[in-house]
Design a protein around this motif. Structure first.
Motif, mmCIF file in Angstrom:
data_model
loop_
_atom_site.group_PDB
_atom_site.id
_atom_site.type_symbol
_atom_site.label_atom_id
_atom_site.label_comp_id
_atom_site.label_asym_id
_atom_site.label_seq_id
_atom_site.Cartn_x
_atom_site.Cartn_y
_atom_site.Cartn_z
ATOM 1 N N CYS A 1 0.825 -1.212 0.000
ATOM 2 C CA CYS A 1 0.000 0.000 0.000
ATOM 3 C C CYS A 1 0.857 1.259 0.000
ATOM 4 O O CYS A 1 0.538 2.245 -0.677
ATOM 5 C CB CYS A 1 -0.950 -0.019 1.202
ATOM 6 S SG CYS A 1 -2.308 -1.211 1.019
ATOM 7 N N ASP B 1 -5.628 0.374 5.347
ATOM 8 C CA ASP B 1 -4.505 0.667 4.451
ATOM 9 C C ASP B 1 -4.935 0.600 2.986
ATOM 10 O O ASP B 1 -4.498 1.409 2.159
ATOM 11 C CB ASP B 1 -3.363 -0.325 4.686
ATOM 12 C CG ASP B 1 -2.705 -0.157 6.040
ATOM 13 O OD1 ASP B 1 -2.961 0.865 6.708
ATOM 14 O OD2 ASP B 1 -1.942 -1.063 6.443
ATOM 15 N N VAL B 2 -5.765 -0.368 2.670
ATOM 16 C CA VAL B 2 -6.242 -0.510 1.298
ATOM 17 C C VAL B 2 -7.147 0.665 0.931
ATOM 18 O O VAL B 2 -7.068 1.209 -0.179
ATOM 19 C CB VAL B 2 -6.980 -1.849 1.118
ATOM 20 C CG1 VAL B 2 -7.500 -1.992 -0.312
ATOM 21 C CG2 VAL B 2 -6.053 -3.012 1.463
ATOM 22 N N ALA C 1 -5.012 3.595 0.076
ATOM 23 C CA ALA C 1 -4.381 3.474 -1.239
ATOM 24 C C ALA C 1 -5.366 3.836 -2.351
ATOM 25 O O ALA C 1 -5.016 4.554 -3.301
ATOM 26 C CB ALA C 1 -3.843 2.058 -1.433
#
Length: 323
Positions: A79, A104-105, A108
């Motif tokens: 990420c 975190d995804v 991103a």
């Protein structure tokens, strides 16, 4: 259509499967590779016939001719470098799994949307005809209503220095191969509402064996196992009220075919071989050129990370967890 100018961040082992597909595709022009060491990058570029070699990831991202990057860095950097890449103006194909943390995804994809760039997770098997045909058969009611999904993916590795068995880069069986089982289960069942995970932690500190169950709102149940200390196995089966669909090689599809098991009979549906890695690169190229939509986007990547995060939380707590 002008070929997509592609660069690779890292000289990771997975590249050996991706690079041939890039070289074989008329839609992709692999022009650069980056390593943390210039000499390593140059040797790698010579071996794989890649024109440019960079001694840092930033140098590759600063190359204005490169339109997109394939990120094959360790799991814990996926990420972080996806964000840096999209902010540098690159489209991104990020190796799976993007993260074990859904937040975190999300970050991103937020960065990709702010930058107006495409970000997609590299679950290559999803692009294969075998997977598309499986989904089609399920949708057509070939096995009635799906009730149970069964998946497995395992291999044997005992080198604790191997990146797949290192805790500092978020290795382990669930992250390395179990993520496929989670993804395949979600493909057929939707998003789980409850999960339960159990793990065997090995001397490396990573999960050497992980088993999980998932319950979906539609009344479908999934069960899977994965491991880095088990025999080599990979299977996916959708079991319905009128039969089942069995894939003996769902993730690699080296010998693609689907067994339709119904009424005491087994019918094998033969399919032509396709390079899944080439297909995922071509989907990215088509999406960038406005010829197609990315097959995998935010919803699928976040959903997979959310399920993995919940499975780890369940294994740690010994209780069921809602993603």
């Amino acid at each position: 259509m002008t070929p997509l100018k592609l660069g690779i961040l890292s000289t990771g082992d997975i590249n050996r499967l991706v690079i041939p597909g890039a070289h074989d595709s008329e839609k992709v022009d692999l022009v650069a590779v980056a390593s943390r060491d210039q000499q390593r990058a140059e040797e790698y570029a010579r071996t794989w016939e890649i024109p440019r070699a960079y001694g840092s990831y930033k140098e590759l991202l600063d190359d204005d001719e490169i339109e997109a990057v394939y990120i094959s860095l360790p799991n814990n950097l996926h990420c972080q470098w996806s964000i840096r890449a999209v902010e540098a103006g690159k489209h991104v194909l990020c190796e799976k799994p993007m993260s074990r943390r859904a937040h975190d995804v999300e970050e991103a994809f937020d960065a990709a949307e702010r930058s107006g760039r495409i970000l997609t997770e590299a679950f290559m098997y999803r692009h294969n005809l075998q997977t598309r045909r499986l989904r089609q058969l399920v949708d057509e009611g070939a096995i009635g209503e799906v009730r149970v999904i069964r998946a497995c993916f395992s291999y044997a590795l005992f080198d604790t220095e191997n990146i797949r068995l290192r805790t500092d880069v978020e290795g382990g069986s669930l992250m390395d191969v179990g993520c496929y089982c989670v993804n395949g289960s979600r493909l057929l069942g939707g998003e789980p509402e409850l999960v339960y995970g159990q793990q065997l932690i090995g001397p490396s500190g990573t999960d050497w064996v992980f088993t999980g169950t998932m319950r979906f709102p539609s009344g479908v149940f999934a069960l899977f196992d994965c491991g880095t200390t088990l025999p080599e196995r990979d299977e996916l089966e959708a079991i319905g009220t009128e039969g089942s669909l069995f894939l003996e090689d769902p993730w690699h599809a080296h010998d693609p075919g689907i067994e339709l098991r119904r009424d005491g009979n087994v019918e094998r549906i033969e399919l032509e071989y396709e390079d899944s890695y080439r297909l995922e690169l071509e989907n990215l190229s088509d999406a960038i050129r406005g010829e197609a939509e990315p097959l995998l986007g935010r919803e699928d990547a976040v959903g997979n990370a959310r399920a993995i995060e919940a499975l780890f939380a369940s294994a740690d707590s010994g209780t069921t967890v809602s993603p």
